[in-house]
Design a protein around this motif. Sequence first.
Motif, PDB file in Angstrom:
ATOM      1  N   SER A  86       0.912  -1.097   0.006  1.00  0.00           N
ATOM      2  CA  SER A  86       0.065  -0.045   0.073  1.00  0.00           C
ATOM      3  C   SER A  86       0.804   1.332   0.122  1.00  0.00           C
ATOM      4  CB  SER A  86      -0.904  -0.006   1.110  1.00  0.00           C
ATOM      5  OG  SER A  86      -0.034   0.196   2.439  1.00  0.00           O
TER       6      SER A  86
ATOM      7  N   TYR B 242      -3.848   0.289  -2.877  1.00  0.00           N
ATOM      8  CA  TYR B 242      -3.362  -1.111  -2.691  1.00  0.00           C
ATOM      9  C   TYR B 242      -3.102  -1.629  -4.063  1.00  0.00           C
ATOM     10  CZ  TYR B 242      -5.147  -0.468   1.614  1.00  0.00           C
ATOM     11  OH  TYR B 242      -5.724   0.024   3.056  1.00  0.00           O
ATOM     12  N   TYR B 243      -2.041  -2.130  -4.287  1.00  0.00           N
ATOM     13  CA  TYR B 243      -1.417  -2.855  -5.719  1.00  0.00           C
ATOM     14  C   TYR B 243      -0.435  -4.158  -5.246  1.00  0.00           C
ATOM     15  CZ  TYR B 243       2.921  -0.277  -4.089  1.00  0.00           C
ATOM     16  OH  TYR B 243       4.078   0.185  -3.356  1.00  0.00           O
TER      17      TYR B 243
END
Length: 154
Positions: free
Chosen positions: A8, A22-23
Motif C-alpha cells: 500500500s 493497494y497494489y
Amino acid sequence: MVEFEVKSKKQTIGKKKGQTVYYAVPKSNQHMTLDALCDMIMDETSLSRGDVMNTLITLGKMACRSLKMGASIDLGDLGSLRIYFPPKMMDNMKDVTAATLKTPKIIFTPKAKMREAAHAAEVSVDNPARKKSLTHDPSPSGEGSEEHPGPQAG
C-alpha cells in the motif's frame, strides 16, 4: 509461477490524492543467470558451453554495433530490438535539432510466441485480506446466494 504480495501507499497526485491505494508487487525478482541459460541451451542442443557463450557474447556485440548504426535487429522467435529517440516538442521548426532529442531508449518488441508465453505465466497474489474475507464473509453472488442457490434436492 510468479508470486505477488499486496503493498500500500498514499497517493500524492491525481484523482486519488491523499487516498491509500493497494497494489500487487512480485515477492521476489526471479532471475536466470547466464550459466543457467547456457546449461539449458546445452541440454537442448549439441553445442558446448564455449560455443553457447561465444554466440551470446557475439550477439551482444553485434546488437550494440547495429544499434549504434540505427538499425533494428530481428531476433527470430524472440522479437526485435530497435533504438528510439524520444523528441522534445518545440514551438518553432527552426528549433528542432539533434540536441532536442531526449536520451535514447532501446525498445524490445516480442514476437507472438513470446507474448503468448507471457500471457501463459502462472500468477498468484498472497492477499491476507481476501483470505480472511473469503472464510468469514461469503460472496453475496457466490454459491448459496439467492442468485446461485447451489445444488437442489429434487
